[in-house]
Design a protein around this motif. Structure first.
Motif, PDB file in Angstrom:
ATOM      1  N   SER A  16       0.833  -1.203   0.000  1.00  0.00           N
ATOM      2  CA  SER A  16       0.000   0.000   0.000  1.00  0.00           C
ATOM      3  C   SER A  16       0.866   1.250   0.000  1.00  0.00           C
ATOM      4  O   SER A  16       0.472   2.272  -0.570  1.00  0.00           O
ATOM      5  CB  SER A  16      -0.967  -0.007   1.179  1.00  0.00           C
ATOM      6  OG  SER A  16      -0.284  -0.276   2.351  1.00  0.00           O
ATOM      7  N   LEU A  19       1.615   1.813  -3.559  1.00  0.00           N
ATOM      8  CA  LEU A  19       0.437   2.407  -4.208  1.00  0.00           C
ATOM      9  C   LEU A  19       0.369   3.903  -3.937  1.00  0.00           C
ATOM     10  O   LEU A  19       0.129   4.715  -4.843  1.00  0.00           O
ATOM     11  CB  LEU A  19      -0.827   1.756  -3.642  1.00  0.00           C
ATOM     12  CG  LEU A  19      -1.556   0.745  -4.489  1.00  0.00           C
ATOM     13  CD1 LEU A  19      -2.602   0.053  -3.672  1.00  0.00           C
ATOM     14  CD2 LEU A  19      -2.200   1.443  -5.642  1.00  0.00           C
ATOM     15  N   PHE A  20       0.600   4.248  -2.675  1.00  0.00           N
ATOM     16  CA  PHE A  20       0.528   5.655  -2.295  1.00  0.00           C
ATOM     17  C   PHE A  20       1.582   6.468  -3.031  1.00  0.00           C
ATOM     18  O   PHE A  20       1.299   7.543  -3.562  1.00  0.00           O
ATOM     19  CB  PHE A  20       0.708   5.769  -0.777  1.00  0.00           C
ATOM     20  CG  PHE A  20       0.700   7.173  -0.290  1.00  0.00           C
ATOM     21  CD1 PHE A  20      -0.483   7.887  -0.242  1.00  0.00           C
ATOM     22  CD2 PHE A  20       1.863   7.784   0.123  1.00  0.00           C
ATOM     23  CE1 PHE A  20      -0.498   9.183   0.194  1.00  0.00           C
ATOM     24  CE2 PHE A  20       1.855   9.081   0.560  1.00  0.00           C
ATOM     25  CZ  PHE A  20       0.670   9.786   0.598  1.00  0.00           C
ATOM     26  N   LEU A  21       2.806   5.905  -3.103  1.00  0.00           N
ATOM     27  CA  LEU A  21       3.867   6.637  -3.809  1.00  0.00           C
ATOM     28  C   LEU A  21       3.544   6.780  -5.284  1.00  0.00           C
ATOM     29  O   LEU A  21       3.816   7.825  -5.897  1.00  0.00           O
ATOM     30  CB  LEU A  21       5.203   5.927  -3.632  1.00  0.00           C
ATOM     31  CG  LEU A  21       5.771   6.015  -2.232  1.00  0.00           C
ATOM     32  CD1 LEU A  21       7.014   5.169  -2.141  1.00  0.00           C
ATOM     33  CD2 LEU A  21       6.098   7.447  -1.910  1.00  0.00           C
ATOM     34  N   ALA A  23       0.557   7.074  -6.553  1.00  0.00           N
ATOM     35  CA  ALA A  23      -0.420   8.150  -6.704  1.00  0.00           C
ATOM     36  C   ALA A  23       0.239   9.506  -6.503  1.00  0.00           C
ATOM     37  O   ALA A  23      -0.089  10.481  -7.191  1.00  0.00           O
ATOM     38  CB  ALA A  23      -1.557   7.956  -5.712  1.00  0.00           C
ATOM     39  N   LEU A  24       1.220   9.553  -5.592  1.00  0.00           N
ATOM     40  CA  LEU A  24       1.945  10.809  -5.377  1.00  0.00           C
ATOM     41  C   LEU A  24       2.697  11.203  -6.643  1.00  0.00           C
ATOM     42  O   LEU A  24       2.688  12.372  -7.052  1.00  0.00           O
ATOM     43  CB  LEU A  24       2.918  10.630  -4.216  1.00  0.00           C
ATOM     44  CG  LEU A  24       3.477  11.896  -3.605  1.00  0.00           C
ATOM     45  CD1 LEU A  24       2.348  12.668  -2.965  1.00  0.00           C
ATOM     46  CD2 LEU A  24       4.522  11.560  -2.569  1.00  0.00           C
ATOM     47  N   GLY A  25       3.321  10.209  -7.285  1.00  0.00           N
ATOM     48  CA  GLY A  25       4.005  10.478  -8.544  1.00  0.00           C
ATOM     49  C   GLY A  25       3.041  10.964  -9.600  1.00  0.00           C
ATOM     50  O   GLY A  25       3.371  11.848 -10.384  1.00  0.00           O
ATOM     51  N   SER A  43       1.702   1.551  -9.058  1.00  0.00           N
ATOM     52  CA  SER A  43       0.480   1.067  -8.422  1.00  0.00           C
ATOM     53  C   SER A  43       0.215  -0.390  -8.787  1.00  0.00           C
ATOM     54  O   SER A  43      -0.322  -1.135  -7.967  1.00  0.00           O
ATOM     55  CB  SER A  43      -0.690   1.953  -8.788  1.00  0.00           C
ATOM     56  OG  SER A  43      -0.782   2.078 -10.152  1.00  0.00           O
TER      57      SER A  43
END
Lengths: 119, 123, 83, 234, 164, 86
Positions: A16, A19-21, A23-25, A43
């Motif tokens: 997760s 995934l978060f990184l 979305a940050l990218g 992701s």
């Protein structure tokens, strides 16, 4: 058995975070192609890792989770490739930081089929 | 207070989506936008019906585990609204497809999608 | 508790997507936003213990409906280009 | 201005109609009425582990019949509309580009898997989530992927309509067999009930779901195919 | 009718069916055999995705080695992207480079392109005959040969053994 | 212990969905929005898998399988539409 569950939970957490990184990218990157680089692929990796962690927690669910990993792993690179290629032909611009564009050179030299404006 | 429970939140969300859908149907000028509003309306209604059938802390009405097979009525959510919504979604697809093809035909005839240019039935 | 957080976030996302679907000028974006609404509706159905409905919504609401919308829009766009 | 206020009035009317539902909503703690009956006796009466399937196919079989009819009508009308417009000027210039090689290969790899997934969903409709409608939609998506990856490919209309007619007629025929051999239309007791929770259980539900799956799948494929064919001209 | 292709499709689909069901009773196996025989017969009779796969023990061994190499590259490259995303200055140097591949088999080319896409940092933008155009987030070599060596060859040498 | 860690994972996944929603709202052109859509669906697959952990039902995973498959088709439809080759 408890130790396996904890390993699984840690793997899920790592997934997760990936995934978060991703979305940050997706938010931070300057143009579409770099967004694809970080967004969809980090992701995909994150989801596969999350599902892998769940396999450690519930060994009985391995069948469906494995199929899910396979599906995500095959279909997602294909879809991001198709999207990137068609967006390039549609004319989505590259960012200013781009250093080299061999595809545009080759389209200019007629080595590759050009962007079609048949419509 | 039961205000903060997932079924109540779903009810409110479905209700708001339904209103947004009606607003879209009534105010937009483009026919395709109106069809989109219709499909939102559909989604909102389905969420409301499913949320009405939810029972707190109960599981899905699929009895594939042995512990669910005794005293079933106290362990599962209501299956009837789910069955209704199941059929409603498929019919919704058929109706949406029909509306879209009709919009396509209209565009073929009149060359416009703006609803205000259709004056045939205005009095 | 975690169910509550998920439900609230999903509700916010669905409402935002629905508003985009109605208000955005670009028709492509509106269609995709309607797809996003049904996609998260499907997750909400899983949360409400209705996997059957979730399966139907995922396969029909977000898959086939988007496909049909885009086919029709493409046809209309092509008719316009021929004028 | 008048128009906007009228619209607002309509919205307020809707809100007033639904607000009592929100206001007086009370959480339930257990099932009541007909749902309780389905939950407690569905296992013996129908034998399907998935109670939603039991409700859709057996308890409310007529609803399903009506739904299949509506879908058939929608598909037929769409076919009619698009057929009538085929007399327009045909364009010989190909507006289709070749898909990227990777997409073609991936679709060749994935389409059989997606079809198998669809078959799994409708064969196991009485045990796991899913059933004829979902399975049919998944099968239609597989054909849609085929059409997307190879736009020049031509689909035979005949095969689709033959599969659709045969499965529709068999569906009604099984329903009538229920009247003859068991308690009523679409009764599933015409076959042995089998052991609860295995593949061969719940009487005729798996067969009915296979037929519904084929019918819905061919209808939705027909809709997609008609739309695709209509892209080719003009 | 390509018997080899149908055979491999049958084996894969049957395995898929068993994994989906998760139990191994007789009715499930019989249904699975029937379904996974019918689907390749109708939908895969003329396609050739598995036709040039090699079925030697060496190919099987290399499949596993390939999976390990791929997993290693995946983790390594993801750490790299993490570093890029987190750092506030956004150290990217993107560009589109051209690389060359020797592979002929369609399946192998798809796997190669997917592997390049899945290892973050590079993804396949277009594929034309024997060249691939790759978007690289951090271009190190603009030359065709050097880029090929950097990106393609670590996967290609295994795929060459598995497929022709 | 395991529950706590997985709760944190759910929160992270929800955050990533919200971030991609931001990109969806802002995205300068349609292709960016499709990428945001893709990331949302992939994150939702993980979310459904974690919900099925919390509900302890294997059957919810069927939804995730169908989900993964159909997001693929949606992205390809939009991509082909953009290229005007639908």
């Amino acid at each position: 058995m408890e130790i396996l569950k904890i390993i699984g939970a840690v793997i899920t957490l790592m997934g997760s975070i990936a995934l978060f990184l991703g979305a940050l990218g997706l938010v931070r990157m300057p143009d579409l192609y770099n967004r694809i680089q970080t967004g969809t692929k980090a992701s995909t990796f994150g989801t596969v890792l999350t599902l892998l962690g769940l396999i450690f927690i519930f060994p009985g669910w391995v069948g469906k989770l494995f199929i899910l990993m396979l599906f995500v792993g095959i279909s997602n690179p294909v879809s991001s490739h198709v999207l990137a290629r068609n967006a390039y032909r549609y004319g989505v611009p590259l960012s200013d930081k781009t250093t080299v564009d061999r595809l545009a050179e080759d389209i200019e030299n007629k080595e590759v089929e050009p962007v079609n404006n048949a419509l | 207070m039961q205000l903060f429970s997932i079924e109540y939140i779903s009810l409110v969300v479905g209700f708001l989506i339904l209103l947004i859908g009606i607003w879209g149907i009534l105010t937009r000028k483009n026919i395709l936008k109106m069809v989109i509003g219709f499909s939102l309306f559909d989604t909102g209604t389905h969420i409301i019906i499913v949320a009405l059938g939810y029972v707190k802390n109960k599981t899905a009405p699929i009895l594939n585990q042995p512990d669910l097979q005794t005293d079933t009525a106290h362990k599962i959510v209501d299956p009837v609204p789910q069955a209704l919504v199941l059929t409603a979604i498929v019919i919704g697809l058929g109706v949406t497809a029909l509306m879209l093809v009709y919009a396509m035909k209209l565009h073929n005839e009149k060359k416009t999608l703006n609803i205000q240019n259709y004056k045939d039935l205005k009095w | 508790m975690i169910y509550l957080i998920i439900a609230i976030v999903l509700g916010i996302i669905m409402l935002v997507a629905a508003v985009i679907a109605v208000y955005n000028k670009d028709l492509k974006t509106a269609i995709i936003a309607a797809g996003v609404t049904s996609l998260f509706a499907s997750v909400l159905y899983v949360l409400l213990a209705a996997p059957d409905v979730a399966l139907t919504e995922a396969s029909i609401g977000s898959g086939l409906t988007t496909l049909i919308f885009f086919y029709v829009y493409n046809k209309i766009r092509r008719n316009n280009a021929q004028e | 201005m008048l128009r906007n206020s009228l619209i607002l009035l309509v919205l307020l009317g809707f809100a007033a109609a639904i607000f009592p539902l929100l206001h007086s909503y009370e959480a339930k703690d257990a099932l009541t009425g007909v749902a309780e009956h389905y939950a407690n006796y569905g296992k013996e009466e129908v034998g399907a582990a998935n109670l939603v399937s039991a409700v859709v196919v057996t308890y409310r079989g007529f609803d399903t019949l009506g739904e299949v009819t509506i879908l058939f009508l929608a598909s037929a009308v769409i076919g009619l509309f698009l057929k009538a417009s085929e007399t327009y000027t045909k364009d010989t210039r190909s507006v289709f580009f070749k898909s990227t090689e990777i997409l073609v290969t991936a679709s060749r790899l994935l389409v059989p898997m997606i079809l198998l997934l669809g078959v799994y969903i409708f064969i196991n409709g009485h045990l796991t989530p899913g059933g004829g409608f979902q399975g049919g939609a998944v099968i239609a998506s597989a054909f849609a992927l085929l059409l997307l990856s190879r736009p020049q490919k031509h689909f035979s209309h005949k095969v689709i309509s033959v599969v659709e007619s045969i499965s529709g007629i068999s569906f009604v025929f099984i329903g009538l067999l229920g009247v003859l051999l068991a308690g009523g239309f679409l009764d599933n007791h015409i076959l042995a009930m089998g052991k609860f929770g295995t593949l061969l259980s719940a009487g005729a539900i798996p067969i009915i779901y296979i037929l519904i799956g084929l019918k819905v799948g061919s209808e939705l494929t027909g809709i997609v195919r008609n739309l695709k064919e209509s892209q080719k001209e003009g | 009718m390509n018997v080899k292709n149908i055979g491999i499709s049958f084996v894969i689909l049957f395995g898929f069916w068993l994994l989906l069901n998760g139990t191994f009773t007789t009715p499930i196996i019989v249904t699975g055999l029937i379904v996974s025989l019918i689907i390749p017969m109708f939908f895969c009779a003329r396609c050739d995705v598995f036709a040039d796969m090699r079925l030697t023990p060496k190919a099987f061994l290399y499949t596993f080695i390939y999976l390990f190499v791929f997993a290693f590259e995946l983790v390594k490259a993801n750490l790299d992207v993490t570093r890029r995303v987190i750092s506030p200055k956004l150290p990217i140097n993107p560009g589109i480079v051209k690389v060359k591949t020797k592979l002929k088999s369609k399946m192998a080319r798809m796997i190669l392109a997917n592997s390049i896409t899945l290892t973050p940092g590079t993804f396949t933008l277009a594929i034309e005959k024997k060249y691939l155009y790759i978007h690289w987030i951090d271009v190190q070599d603009k030359d065709v040969e050097a880029a090929t060596k950097e990106i393609v060859q670590k996967f290609e040498k295994y795929l060459e053994v598995i497929y022709g | 212990m395991v529950n706590t860690v997985l709760t944190i994972s759910v929160v992270l996944i929800l955050l990533s969905v919200l971030l991609s929603l931001y990109r969806f709202i802002k995205g300068p052109n349609t292709a960016d929005r499709v990428i945001a859509f893709d990331v949302m669906t992939i994150a939702s697959i993980g979310l459904i898998a974690l919900i099925s952990y919390f509900a302890n039902r294997l059957i919810y995973l069927d939804v995730a399988v169908v989900y993964g498959l159909l997001s693929f088709i949606g992205v390809i439809v939009v991509a082909k539409f953009l290229e005007k080759s639908l």
